[in-house]
Structure formats: C-alpha cells, structure tokens
Design a protein around this motif. Structure first.
Motif, mmCIF file in Angstrom:
data_model
loop_
_atom_site.group_PDB
_atom_site.id
_atom_site.type_symbol
_atom_site.label_atom_id
_atom_site.label_comp_id
_atom_site.label_asym_id
_atom_site.label_seq_id
_atom_site.Cartn_x
_atom_site.Cartn_y
_atom_site.Cartn_z
ATOM 1 N N GLU A 1 0.688 -1.143 -0.070
ATOM 2 C CA GLU A 1 -0.087 -0.034 -0.157
ATOM 3 C C GLU A 1 0.893 1.305 -0.010
ATOM 4 N N SER A 2 0.330 2.494 -0.535
ATOM 5 C CA SER A 2 1.139 3.649 -0.644
ATOM 6 C C SER A 2 1.340 4.376 0.653
ATOM 7 N N ASN A 3 2.157 4.902 1.003
ATOM 8 C CA ASN A 3 2.178 5.412 2.286
ATOM 9 C C ASN A 3 2.167 7.026 2.140
ATOM 10 N N THR A 4 1.772 7.404 0.934
ATOM 11 C CA THR A 4 1.413 8.728 0.729
ATOM 12 C C THR A 4 0.003 8.909 -0.109
ATOM 13 N N SER A 5 -0.899 7.986 0.101
ATOM 14 C CA SER A 5 -2.077 8.072 -0.510
ATOM 15 C C SER A 5 -2.926 8.864 0.419
ATOM 16 N N ASP A 6 -4.282 9.443 -0.134
ATOM 17 C CA ASP A 6 -5.155 9.878 0.812
ATOM 18 C C ASP A 6 -5.711 9.034 1.846
ATOM 19 N N ALA A 7 -5.982 7.806 1.411
ATOM 20 C CA ALA A 7 -6.457 6.796 2.388
ATOM 21 C C ALA A 7 -5.336 6.673 3.682
ATOM 22 N N ARG A 8 -4.114 6.640 3.470
ATOM 23 C CA ARG A 8 -2.960 6.658 4.526
ATOM 24 C C ARG A 8 -3.165 7.745 5.405
ATOM 25 N N LYS A 9 -3.311 8.965 4.732
ATOM 26 C CA LYS A 9 -3.494 10.315 5.554
ATOM 27 C C LYS A 9 -4.985 10.211 6.238
ATOM 28 N N ILE A 10 -6.105 9.739 5.839
ATOM 29 C CA ILE A 10 -7.223 9.534 6.642
ATOM 30 C C ILE A 10 -6.993 8.512 7.717
ATOM 31 N N TRP A 11 -6.278 7.563 7.644
ATOM 32 C CA TRP A 11 -6.039 6.408 8.506
ATOM 33 C C TRP A 11 -5.219 7.150 9.720
ATOM 34 N N LEU A 12 -4.099 7.937 9.283
ATOM 35 C CA LEU A 12 -3.370 8.602 10.535
ATOM 36 C C LEU A 12 -4.083 9.503 11.202
ATOM 37 N N LYS A 13 -4.947 10.282 10.732
ATOM 38 C CA LYS A 13 -5.673 11.299 11.441
ATOM 39 C C LYS A 13 -6.789 10.710 12.330
ATOM 40 N N GLN A 14 -7.451 9.615 11.630
ATOM 41 C CA GLN A 14 -8.384 8.913 12.657
ATOM 42 C C GLN A 14 -8.169 7.889 13.540
ATOM 43 N N SER A 15 -6.898 7.341 13.223
ATOM 44 C CA SER A 15 -6.829 6.150 14.053
ATOM 45 C C SER A 15 -5.613 5.949 14.937
ATOM 46 N N ILE A 16 -4.806 7.156 14.650
ATOM 47 C CA ILE A 16 -3.201 7.041 15.590
ATOM 48 C C ILE A 16 -3.613 7.761 16.975
#
Length: 452
Positions: free
Chosen positions: A11-26
């Motif tokens: 999985e790309s670590n620069t995708s929009d999905a990654r950014k959403i994960w980091l914002k919501q889940s970390i």
C-alpha cells in the motif's frame, strides 16, 4: 518531467487513504513517535512515513504505543515461528554468553552446524552455502556465482518480481518501486519476460495453465535468442501470490539445461515451510542450481540469509563473492539453526499445509460469489484475495483494496497489499485455528462491508 510510479509492492504511504488513517486512528502516544520517525529518517515508499508504531511483538501479535493490538499477517515474512519464540530467545541469550562474535577468516561451531543443517534440508544435492545479512545480498551472491560458473553475465527474470533492494537485485527485479527510475542505468544484460497470470495474461491466454506455458516458452525463446544467458532467476512462487501450475518449473528447468543457463530460485519469503513444504520448489518436483533463503531464517529476531548451491558451483575460491563482516556470526547462525529446529520439532511445515488448505476452503466458501473478488489463491500459509472492479473485466481495484486494508487494521488485522489489489495474508506457522478464524472473519467482513 516527473514520472508517476504505480506502486504494486504494498500500500502507498502517501495516499489519501493513509492520511485519513493517520488522522482518525493514531493515538496520542503513537503520534509523537511517528512525527519523530518522519523527521529522522529518509522518506521512501513503503517505509517512512510509517503506518503506525510498534511497542511489543509476541507470537502472532504486534501492539502499538497506545495499546492497539493487531494480528500480524505480514511480518515481512520473517515470523514463521511467531515473534519472540521462548526457545529461540533462550538460545540467542546462551550464545551471547558463549561466543558473541567471530571475525572473518575464523570459523565457529554454530556457523558450520547451520551450513550442515541447510545442506541436510535443502532439496536435491544443494549442499554448499554462503551466509549474508539479507536476502538481497544472497541473490547478488547467486548472480556472481552464476557469472563465474558460466562465463556469461546476462540473466532472465520476470517483470513484477521482487529480489531485493540492492543494485544487482533491483536490476533483476521487475517491480517499479525498487527499480526507481531515479538512479539511472541498472546492471546490463538483465533481460525480463512477462510473468504468467491467471486472469490478465500478457500473452493473451484465458487460463493459468496456458499463460504459464506461454511464459515458459518465452523463457526458452529468449534463452535461445540471447545464447549467452548465465541464469534464470525467479521466485519459486510469486509472493503476490500466484501458484505455478504443474509442469511450469519442469519446462523452465529443461530450457535452462538445454541452453546452458543456471536456474536460481528465490525462496526468501517462501522457504522454511511457509507453503506447506520445507521449500516451495518441492511442490513442483524440481531442484534449482542455486537456492536463496532468508527473512524467516533469523526467527523474526536477527537478520541472516543464505545462498545454497550444487557442489560443482563452488568455483569462486580465488575471489571474494561475499566476505561480509557478519558472514559467520555465531549469534545469527545460532538463531537460524534454532529456528529450523523449532520448525522441524513442532511440525510447522505440515501445520502450514493443513491450516492453509482450511483457510483457502473457507475463503472460497465465503467469498466465492463476491462480485469484487476475482481470485482466491495460494499455497500453505501464504494466500491472497484479488480485489477487482467487477468479475467480468477483472480490473484491479486499488482504491477498494486500500479501503479493505485500513478497515481490517481498524478491526485488528495487519496484512500486505500485493500487485496493487491483492490482499496477501501470510500468518505465522504457529497460529492457532481460533486466531486464524478470527482473522478470516475480519477480512471477509471488510470485503463485504466495502460493497456498501
């Protein structure tokens, strides 16, 4: 002009999905360390910036600094015996007290015993070995041996394959993320052919068997046309995963023999029982000239890999083809030797075959009619679910695969996305049936929920 790469190795670590994960889940304890990591490390695809933190790893589990626990079905393929196996930890501690290091030019008992054990378990007459600190280096040692033994320098390998991140390994690899396009020319003479595929055959065929035969014929064709190829190097089973059909490797083995090329099989992710045989090539009834193994060899604790060859390929005595500082490190050797003993003593090869068969049957039963699943495939405890836009055109659905990945992470399961949209599940061989069921429940639910 900036080149846009399509990352298929994970999985790309620069995708929009990654950014959403980091914002919501970390969580609040993990976020500061992720920021420090991003500031301290060079950024690269698949690595920094990272998906989360790890504070503990035990058995099949990893846990972040905020207490989120995940079943790890990726593990970079190092965790065949699970994380922190107590017998392995004890062996490493004892070896540290006994002999912590051996300089080059000196030998030691754990290193020799490990080389002898690898000769014992390797297929056919593979019996001479050299240790390296990683799989990429093991593959580069294999390439040097092939050059020395044949007097040739060219190779044939597959597009989309992965053989490591070193310059030579990247050259024979075929995955864009590691060929990079930023470093200029790679090694000369690295010829590539298109791989076989069960649904998107680059040769235009409709079945896996026909696709694989066309691929084998192309390898034979290129070997004949080039005339001076040193070796064919390939993964014994492509870790996406795509299982070679019966007869494929026998055809390639015969083509190599006809044209004087060596066959190098990369078993770095698949070796040591992952596929339900000690080595994946045993499923196909062939013996390569050179076999490389790594990743799980260090038991998920220490880095060690090996290049194992036929005795007649011991032809580099006047040269230094590895000569690594930790070539015969007694601690890494003890870790590898103990790991193999654990796999044998606990019957983990047969366990991988049994649980893998169960998992594939269950996935076929629950997802066989799912409109976004085009294929469910694998061997042993390395299996994958291919996500597509629909089952007619079988176009990979990269965005949906990422959605399923992050939903699974949120539910407690980590795995890898391969080839853009293949959910690749590779649990430890020590996993219980109950934990395997829980993991399959998570991924099946995430796939079905993604339909809306």
């Amino acid at each position: 002009m900036k080149i846009k790469l399509v990352h298929t190795e994970g999985e790309s670590n620069t995708s929009d999905a990654r950014k959403i994960w980091l914002k919501q889940s970390i969580g609040p304890k993990s976020a500061p360390l992720l920021a420090r990591d991003s500031d301290a490390f060079l950024h690269q695809s698949l690595s920094s910036p990272c998906v989360s933190t790890i504070a503990r790893a035990d058995g099949i589990w990893i846990e972040d600094m905020d207490g989120r626990r995940l079943m790890d079905f990726h593990g970079n393929s190092v965790h065949h015996i699970g994380y922190g196996h107590p017998r392995l930890v004890a062996a490493i501690k004892a070896q540290l007290d006994d002999l912590p290091f051996a300089p080059r030019r000196f030998t030691n008992d754990p290193a020799v015993e490990l080389a002898e054990k690898l000769a014992e378990i390797a297929p056919g007459d593979l019996c001479k070995t050299l240790f390296t600190t990683g799989g990429s280096d093991a593959n580069e040692v294999a390439l040097k041996i092939a050059r020395a033994a044949t007097g040739r320098f060219k190779t044939i390998s597959f597009w989309d394959a992965f053989h490591g991140a070193g310059m030579g390994a990247s050259s024979v690899g075929g995955e864009a993320t590691f060929r990079s396009h930023i470093a200029g020319p790679l090694l000369p003479g690295c010829e590539h052919v298109a791989p076989f595929h069960p649904s998107r055959c680059p040769y235009g065929h409709k079945t896996l068997e026909d696709s694989a035969m066309a691929c084998a014929n192309m390898i034979d064709y290129v070997l004949e046309r080039e005339g001076d190829v040193s070796a064919v190097i390939a993964e014994a089973m492509r870790a996406v995963p795509i299982v070679p059909p019966p007869g494929f490797w026998k055809a390639v083995r015969a083509a190599c023999d006809r044209h004087g090329a060596l066959l190098i099989l990369d078993e770095i992710p698949t070796g040591l029982g992952k596929t339900g045989k000690m080595f994946c090539c045993e499923h196909d009834g062939i013996v390569p000239d050179i076999l490389t193994v790594g990743k799980a060899l260090g038991g998920g604790i220490l880095p060690i890999a090996a290049c194992i060859v036929r005795p007649e390929l011991d032809v580099c005595g006047d040269f230094a083809i590895g000569h690594y500082t930790h070539e015969k490190n007694p601690v890494t050797a003890r870790a590898a030797l103990t790991t193999i003993q654990i796999i044998q003593d606990e019957g983990l090869v047969d366990r991988a075959a049994e649980l893998g068969h169960y998992a594939l049957e269950r996935l076929h039963d629950q997802l066989g009619d799912c409109p976004i699943v085009s294929d469910i495939r694998g061997r042993g405890l390395m299996f994958g679910i291919e996500i597509v836009t629909d089952r007619t055109d079988k176009t990979p659905d990269v965005a949906r695969a990422e959605m399923i990945y992050y939903a699974s992470l949120a539910a407690g399961l980590s795995f890898k996305i391969s080839a853009g949209s293949v959910l690749t599940l590779s649990p430890p061989l020590t996993i219980s049936r109950g934990d395997l069921d829980r993991a399959l429940d998570i991924v099946v639910t995430a796939i079905k929920d993604s339909l809306g």
